[in-house]
Design a protein around this motif. Sequence first.
Motif, mmCIF file in Angstrom:
data_model
loop_
_atom_site.group_PDB
_atom_site.id
_atom_site.type_symbol
_atom_site.label_atom_id
_atom_site.label_comp_id
_atom_site.label_asym_id
_atom_site.label_seq_id
_atom_site.Cartn_x
_atom_site.Cartn_y
_atom_site.Cartn_z
ATOM 1 N N HIS A 1 26.109 37.228 -12.494
ATOM 2 C CA HIS A 1 26.563 35.857 -12.220
ATOM 3 C C HIS A 1 25.746 35.328 -11.044
ATOM 4 C CE1 HIS A 1 29.634 36.917 -15.036
ATOM 5 N NE2 HIS A 1 30.205 37.770 -14.224
ATOM 6 N N THR A 2 24.449 35.167 -11.280
ATOM 7 C CA THR A 2 23.476 34.958 -10.212
ATOM 8 C C THR A 2 23.866 33.841 -9.255
ATOM 9 O OG1 THR A 2 21.868 35.494 -11.942
ATOM 10 C CG2 THR A 2 20.992 34.826 -9.801
ATOM 11 N N HIS A 3 24.348 32.737 -9.795
ATOM 12 C CA HIS A 3 24.652 31.562 -8.975
ATOM 13 C C HIS A 3 25.651 31.891 -7.855
ATOM 14 C CE1 HIS A 3 23.202 30.329 -12.872
ATOM 15 N NE2 HIS A 3 23.133 29.070 -12.544
ATOM 16 N N ARG A 4 26.542 32.840 -8.136
ATOM 17 C CA ARG A 4 27.583 33.210 -7.169
ATOM 18 C C ARG A 4 26.988 33.822 -5.898
ATOM 19 N NH1 ARG A 4 31.517 37.939 -9.042
ATOM 20 N NH2 ARG A 4 31.962 36.494 -10.746
ATOM 21 N N TYR A 5 25.817 34.432 -6.045
ATOM 22 C CA TYR A 5 25.260 35.224 -4.946
ATOM 23 C C TYR A 5 24.116 34.542 -4.203
ATOM 24 C CZ TYR A 5 27.909 38.857 -7.306
ATOM 25 O OH TYR A 5 28.926 39.575 -7.878
ATOM 26 N N LEU A 6 23.647 33.399 -4.679
ATOM 27 C CA LEU A 6 22.453 32.798 -4.100
ATOM 28 C C LEU A 6 22.625 32.491 -2.609
ATOM 29 C CD1 LEU A 6 21.383 30.383 -6.987
ATOM 30 C CD2 LEU A 6 20.342 32.565 -6.352
ATOM 31 N N GLU A 7 23.661 31.773 -2.261
ATOM 32 C CA GLU A 7 23.854 31.382 -0.850
ATOM 33 C C GLU A 7 24.096 32.588 0.055
ATOM 34 O OE1 GLU A 7 23.398 28.654 0.703
ATOM 35 O OE2 GLU A 7 23.315 27.103 -0.845
ATOM 36 N N PRO A 8 25.036 33.482 -0.278
ATOM 37 C CA PRO A 8 25.284 34.608 0.647
ATOM 38 C C PRO A 8 24.091 35.544 0.784
ATOM 39 C CG PRO A 8 26.630 34.825 -1.349
ATOM 40 C CD PRO A 8 26.050 33.459 -1.360
ATOM 41 N N LEU A 9 23.346 35.776 -0.292
ATOM 42 C CA LEU A 9 22.206 36.683 -0.177
ATOM 43 C C LEU A 9 21.022 36.014 0.507
ATOM 44 C CD1 LEU A 9 22.307 38.707 -3.516
ATOM 45 C CD2 LEU A 9 23.397 39.181 -1.311
ATOM 46 N N LEU A 10 20.842 34.705 0.291
ATOM 47 C CA LEU A 10 19.819 33.980 1.060
ATOM 48 C C LEU A 10 20.120 34.082 2.550
ATOM 49 C CD1 LEU A 10 17.384 32.105 1.368
ATOM 50 C CD2 LEU A 10 18.929 30.160 0.969
ATOM 51 N N GLN A 11 21.392 33.994 2.912
ATOM 52 C CA GLN A 11 21.767 34.099 4.318
ATOM 53 C C GLN A 11 21.412 35.463 4.894
ATOM 54 O OE1 GLN A 11 22.721 31.398 5.861
ATOM 55 N NE2 GLN A 11 22.785 32.432 7.840
ATOM 56 N N LYS A 12 21.542 36.510 4.100
ATOM 57 C CA LYS A 12 21.158 37.846 4.566
ATOM 58 C C LYS A 12 19.650 37.911 4.835
ATOM 59 C CE LYS A 12 24.905 40.419 2.288
ATOM 60 N NZ LYS A 12 25.516 40.974 3.520
ATOM 61 N N VAL A 13 18.871 37.208 4.014
ATOM 62 C CA VAL A 13 17.423 37.171 4.237
ATOM 63 C C VAL A 13 17.109 36.375 5.501
ATOM 64 C CG1 VAL A 13 15.204 36.426 3.286
ATOM 65 C CG2 VAL A 13 16.936 37.409 1.769
ATOM 66 N N VAL A 14 17.734 35.219 5.642
ATOM 67 C CA VAL A 14 17.502 34.361 6.809
ATOM 68 C C VAL A 14 17.840 35.093 8.106
ATOM 69 C CG1 VAL A 14 18.300 32.276 7.997
ATOM 70 C CG2 VAL A 14 17.808 32.201 5.538
ATOM 71 N N GLU A 15 18.927 35.852 8.080
ATOM 72 C CA GLU A 15 19.379 36.556 9.285
ATOM 73 C C GLU A 15 18.639 37.864 9.526
ATOM 74 O OE1 GLU A 15 23.565 36.931 8.694
ATOM 75 O OE2 GLU A 15 23.970 34.790 9.074
ATOM 76 N N GLY A 16 17.737 38.226 8.618
ATOM 77 C CA GLY A 16 16.931 39.431 8.811
ATOM 78 C C GLY A 16 17.623 40.719 8.453
ATOM 79 N N GLU A 17 18.766 40.628 7.740
ATOM 80 C CA GLU A 17 19.461 41.850 7.336
ATOM 81 C C GLU A 17 18.664 42.616 6.282
ATOM 82 O OE1 GLU A 17 23.827 43.296 5.624
ATOM 83 O OE2 GLU A 17 23.550 41.229 6.309
ATOM 84 N N ILE A 18 17.864 41.889 5.494
ATOM 85 C CA ILE A 18 17.033 42.515 4.481
ATOM 86 C C ILE A 18 15.791 41.657 4.257
ATOM 87 C CG2 ILE A 18 18.312 41.356 2.611
ATOM 88 C CD1 ILE A 18 17.722 43.825 0.853
ATOM 89 N N ASP A 19 14.663 42.311 4.027
ATOM 90 C CA ASP A 19 13.441 41.644 3.608
ATOM 91 C C ASP A 19 13.120 42.149 2.210
ATOM 92 O OD1 ASP A 19 10.936 40.695 3.060
ATOM 93 O OD2 ASP A 19 9.987 41.436 4.889
ATOM 94 N N PRO A 20 13.472 41.377 1.172
ATOM 95 C CA PRO A 20 13.318 41.860 -0.204
ATOM 96 C C PRO A 20 11.884 42.142 -0.630
ATOM 97 C CG PRO A 20 14.866 40.020 -0.123
ATOM 98 C CD PRO A 20 14.193 40.085 1.213
ATOM 99 N N SER A 21 10.903 41.711 0.152
ATOM 100 C CA SER A 21 9.509 41.908 -0.264
ATOM 101 C C SER A 21 9.091 43.373 -0.230
ATOM 102 C CB SER A 21 8.575 41.094 0.636
ATOM 103 O OG SER A 21 8.599 41.553 1.977
ATOM 104 N N PHE A 22 9.928 44.259 0.324
ATOM 105 C CA PHE A 22 9.571 45.676 0.411
ATOM 106 C C PHE A 22 9.262 46.279 -0.951
ATOM 107 C CE2 PHE A 22 14.047 46.196 -0.687
ATOM 108 C CZ PHE A 22 14.057 47.342 -1.477
ATOM 109 N N VAL A 23 9.815 45.703 -2.017
ATOM 110 C CA VAL A 23 9.700 46.308 -3.347
ATOM 111 C C VAL A 23 8.361 45.970 -4.028
ATOM 112 C CG1 VAL A 23 10.700 44.442 -4.764
ATOM 113 C CG2 VAL A 23 11.163 46.818 -5.357
ATOM 114 N N ILE A 24 7.630 44.993 -3.509
ATOM 115 C CA ILE A 24 6.402 44.537 -4.163
ATOM 116 C C ILE A 24 5.272 45.545 -3.941
ATOM 117 C CG2 ILE A 24 4.653 42.715 -4.295
ATOM 118 C CD1 ILE A 24 6.795 40.798 -3.130
ATOM 119 N N THR A 25 4.643 45.942 -5.031
ATOM 120 C CA THR A 25 3.471 46.827 -4.938
ATOM 121 C C THR A 25 2.200 46.152 -5.426
ATOM 122 O OG1 THR A 25 4.029 47.765 -7.112
ATOM 123 C CG2 THR A 25 4.797 48.962 -5.149
ATOM 124 N N HIS A 26 2.330 45.094 -6.249
ATOM 125 C CA HIS A 26 1.155 44.459 -6.825
ATOM 126 C C HIS A 26 1.304 42.937 -6.831
ATOM 127 C CE1 HIS A 26 0.670 48.539 -8.312
ATOM 128 N NE2 HIS A 26 -0.536 48.239 -8.775
#
Length: 390
Positions: free
Chosen positions: A337-362
Amino acid sequence: MRALCWHGKGDIRCDSVDDPTIEDDGDIIIKVTSCAICGSDLHLMDGYMPTMESGDVLGHETMGEVIEVGRSVKKFQVGDRVVVPFNMACGQCYFCKKQLFSLCDRSNRNAEMARKVMGHSPSGLFGYSHMLGGYAGGQAEYLRVPFADVGPIKVPDGLPDDQVLFLSDIFPTGYMAAENAQIEPGDTVAIWGCGPVGQFAIQSAWMLGAGRVIAIDTVPERLEMARSHGKAETLDFKDVNVYDALMEMTGGRGPDSCIDCVGTEADAGASADSMLDKAKAALMLGTDGPHVLREMIFSCRKGGTLSIPGVYVGMVDHLPFGPAMNKALTFKMGQTHTHRYLEPLLQKVVEGEIDPSFVITHHATLEEGPDMYKAFRDKTDGCVKVVMRP
């Protein structure tokens, strides 16, 4: 425009196709700045998803810049940077009002086709078969986004694409998987599959209070990422018997929660049952390969929870339902239910709790996309996650 298109099993090409146009007043058109190849795209490449047609534009992990706005759109204007959720939701139906956005009643324009197969239709998806709406996907230079006031999220200035692109799918999917696992503080969580969704399920399990995370795979780069970035204990399923190892690690009780981040295409070399599943699929005698589900049912502790974000498309054979019932296991699953999580997970990125780019290899171009599909499927060149910049 240039776009990655499906032309049959194993045949992905970079084609020239028509640019998208506004078809409804609620649409926007974006110029794609980043898009990614998802593990579930491999089910299309490998021919597991029915109702694909030659020339279909692929891709459902997409973000970009708004270049055209439908007359009724209020949320966005030209120039906004947006991330687009992989599934569509109208925001008004019974299911959307319950925030069950992946079950939207109005966004699949081919709902009757899906109903005949599933009993009811889920939401429409970008680039994922005609049964799920026949919408062009976002592995392209431009993308039409229906239900724009409900779906996309505006990206704050200063955040690069690589940090926010995965809000489109795999970060919310990993998070909902951990949420569905009903983790209580200190729980032991076992996660099958250390691909991109598995990596975010690991991160999310810690966020939700897990005391111990055990990750299961056989690809060295994925296991290393789970250890080094995910701080998980790891098991290589080709080196150990997973059930025996989990029993030893948990004193015979089993993990409190088990998460299936593999789905229908379990490694055919993992076990005799997974080899049989592959053979049945090749002979058109079966569809899905539920090896991981079987292993989770036997491994999970009594009264535990199985969370299933991995994609399945049809029927599963020889599911040990008796053991599941007698062990009083809870199953929780579904498209995110992606829409439910957009705002709270964006906030985690903004606050530096997670940087999702760690998974990118290429990083790649669209023209390199067909080769990247093969590298991702075959797990060569250390490929864990591919981001393309049209």
